[in-house]
Enzyme design. Structure first.
Site, mmCIF file in Angstrom:
data_model
loop_
_atom_site.group_PDB
_atom_site.id
_atom_site.type_symbol
_atom_site.label_atom_id
_atom_site.label_comp_id
_atom_site.label_asym_id
_atom_site.label_seq_id
_atom_site.Cartn_x
_atom_site.Cartn_y
_atom_site.Cartn_z
ATOM 1 N N GLU A 129 53.542 115.327 62.366
ATOM 2 C CA GLU A 129 52.905 114.057 62.697
ATOM 3 C C GLU A 129 51.694 113.870 61.786
ATOM 4 O OE1 GLU A 129 54.153 111.911 64.928
ATOM 5 O OE2 GLU A 129 55.824 113.319 65.168
ATOM 6 N N LYS A 196 48.930 99.893 48.289
ATOM 7 C CA LYS A 196 48.402 98.711 48.946
ATOM 8 C C LYS A 196 49.191 98.490 50.238
ATOM 9 C CE LYS A 196 50.939 94.712 47.172
ATOM 10 N NZ LYS A 196 51.236 94.103 48.455
ATOM 11 N N HIS A 226 51.663 98.819 41.705
ATOM 12 C CA HIS A 226 52.859 99.057 40.893
ATOM 13 C C HIS A 226 53.046 98.022 39.789
ATOM 14 C CE1 HIS A 226 54.655 96.197 43.860
ATOM 15 N NE2 HIS A 226 55.339 95.802 42.805
ATOM 16 N N GLU A 264 59.561 84.440 43.364
ATOM 17 C CA GLU A 264 60.746 85.158 43.819
ATOM 18 C C GLU A 264 61.755 84.173 44.392
ATOM 19 O OE1 GLU A 264 59.788 89.320 45.594
ATOM 20 O OE2 GLU A 264 58.253 87.949 46.366
ATOM 21 N N HIS A 288 47.803 92.068 42.994
ATOM 22 C CA HIS A 288 48.706 91.923 41.849
ATOM 23 C C HIS A 288 48.251 90.844 40.860
ATOM 24 C CE1 HIS A 288 51.253 94.700 43.781
ATOM 25 N NE2 HIS A 288 51.943 93.865 44.528
#
Length: 537
Positions: A129, A196, A226, A264, A288
């Protein structure tokens, strides 16, 4: 963002490490690259989607490239008892599936058995845990048995576990570094990688930073984004600073405006519960898109040393003029040509006011960029998938062409295409064939695939490799995180006027009409998401 060893910057950072021989040695590393130092990578959230989809494929690709030391070890920590062999097989099946579906993600579009066996031998599962002392006592015992003492703790978990995991690591003594530990030193570095969202607003980001830095030094914390792992994003600095054609005009005297787009075609894809709490603005703008803005707007650093680059990016974050309601447009996709509306998605409230689209006008208050608007937009269920940066130059005087059959000259635009197309294009004007002076707009473009061999990449390879090297260039500092949240805090917590209105737009469209009006007030318009010349490639 490691540089090749023949540069002064990398000479000081290149690790000194020994690769031991064994029955499953990793392949030889590429010319000019050396394997990272031996270390143990501890992944909290070993059974999660991030580990399967991104971390393990990235580690596999690094192994194929010979960039991992033979002393590498990977410990996966997750809830629930499980045999290591079962975890390995689960990861193996996932990699095989990804290799079959996405050839560009893997070398040759299929798994290399030798490389996978090399990785698999180094995998160990540990049940535990994330908020109990026993887990960290058990982990400490395992790490005490690891050679070298170099450890990276990767928090591939939801944000609510960031604070307790770091606190338990600190209290267990797992963040103490060996004397002289650091870049290129195998004396025992300890590093934490945090995904993030790093906070949800200014207050929470400050609180999270303060909590983490009470147990670890800033130099140990790698806040990952990323977007910065993409080669095309890192190439922004090369385009700007390695070309005499661009650098002299990269300023307010010549640049009219900049557009940064992350669009997107997909919806929330079953992540309605997460999206209801986050929204497009929090999810994309302060991290980003501000990161892309920083790469475009930063002053030239004196070197590619991590702190030199991060200092210049921090200056930009600090110079962003705080956004107000007048600078922002929110939208939410409704039923349209591309599918159902957001409110019809699973785990979304039928009366939800969460934005799935956000556009903003941003100004950078410094000498180079005074008066130049940066237009940022992101959204789901839009007309095309496209991440790009378009730099529009100021118009030339029209007087010379007043007697020609054109009402206006097409603006010169340099577009840096980041995803899914990788390359650069430039729009400019030429004379059309014939006896009359008539101007026609043309485009010159370059695609990475036409000049460079395609490399397997999921976007995390460079980031993981740099973290092992101790190169923090592509990771965010505490001050940059906080100044980015500061710039949007008045939008998230408006002092007057109430919440930002959310406007509808049809799924599969270019976005809400109000976003067009945001630019029209300045005499500008968005670059169309559907661009035939690019879409045909």
């Amino acid at each position: 963002m490691s540089t090749t060893p023949n540069t002064p910057a990398s000479a000081s950072r290149e690790p000194s490490c020994k690769v031991s021989a064994g029955p499953h040695d990793a392949p030889s590393s590429p010319a000019g690259k050396r394997p990272a130092p031996p270390c143990t990578l501890v992944i909290f959230g070993a059974g999660g989607d991030l580990t399967k989809r991104l971390l393990m494929p990235a580690l596999y690709n690094l192994a194929v490239d010979g960039l991992l030391d033979d002393g590498m070890k990977i410990i996966g920590v997750n809830h629930g008892e499980r045999e290591t062999s079962v975890w390995r097989e689960d990861l193996h099946k996932s990699l095989q599936q990804f290799a079959a579906d996405k050839a560009s993600t893997f070398h040759a579009g299929k798994l290399d058995d030798k490389a996978w066996n090399w990785v698999a031998q180094r995998l160990e599962y540990m049940a535990g845990e994330f908020e109990t002392d026993d887990t960290f006592a058990k982990l400490k015992q395992k790490l005490d048995q690891s050679p070298g003492g170099n450890v990276i703790f990767y928090l591939a978990v939801t944000a609510r576990f960031f604070k307790p995991i770091v606190e338990h690591l600190g209290k267990a003594g797992l963040l103490k570094e060996g004397e002289g530990a650091g870049e290129g030193n195998t004396g025992g570095f300890r590093r934490i990688v945090i995904e993030k969202p790093f906070g949800t607003d200014l207050a929470s980001a400050r609180d999270l930073n303060a909590h983490i830095l009470s147990y670890a030094d800033e130099s140990q914390v790698y806040r990952i984004d990323h977007f910065l792992g993409k080669d095309t994003v890192q190439s922004i600095l090369a385009v700007r600073f390695a070309n005499a054609l661009f650098e002299p005009i990269w300023r307010r005297e010549y640049i009219d405006s900049v557009q940064i787009t992350a669009a997107e075609t997909i919806g929330v894809e079953g992540r309605g519960k997460f999206y209801e709490q986050t929204g497009a603005f929090r999810d994309m703008l302060p991290n980003h898109l501000f990161q892309l803005l920083g790469m475009v707007a930063m002053e030239p650093p004196n070197s590619f040393d991590a702190e030199a680059v991060r200092d210049k990016k921090a200056e930009i974050s600090d110079a962003i003029q705080p956004l107000t309601a007048d600078d922002v447009v929110f939208g939410q996709y409704e039923k349209g040509p591309a599918g159902i509306g957001y409110r019809e998605e699973p785990d979304v409230a039928p009366d939800s006011t969460t934005e799935t689209y956000a556009a903003a006008r941003v100004y950078v208050e410094n000498w180079r960029w005074a008066g130049v608007p940066f237009y940022l937009r992101t959204g789901k269920r839009l007309a095309a998938r496209r991440t790009e940066i378009s730099v529009q130059l100021k118009p030339v005087p029209f007087r010379l062409f007043r007697d020609t059959p054109v009402d206006a000259l097409t603006p010169n635009v340099l577009t840096l295409r980041i995803d899914p197309a990788h390359g650069t294009s430039f729009d400019f004007n030429v004379k059309t064939p014939g006896p009359v002076m008539q101007i026609g707009a043309v485009q010159s473009s370059f695609d990475y695939a036409d000049f460079f061999a395609e490399r397997a990449n999921v976007g995390y390879e460079t980031l993981l490799y740099d973290c092992m090297l101790g190169d923090e260039t592509l990771f965010q500092r505490a001050d940059s995180i906080e100044t980015s949240w500061c710039a949007v805090d008045d939008v998230l917590h408006p002092k007057t006027g109430g919440a930002i209105p959310v406007h509808g737009y049809a799924a599969g469209s270019e976005g809400p009409a109000e976003a067009d009006a945001l630019l029209a007030r300045d005499g500008h318009s968005w670059r169309p998401l559907k661009q035939d010349a690019v879409e045909k490639k």
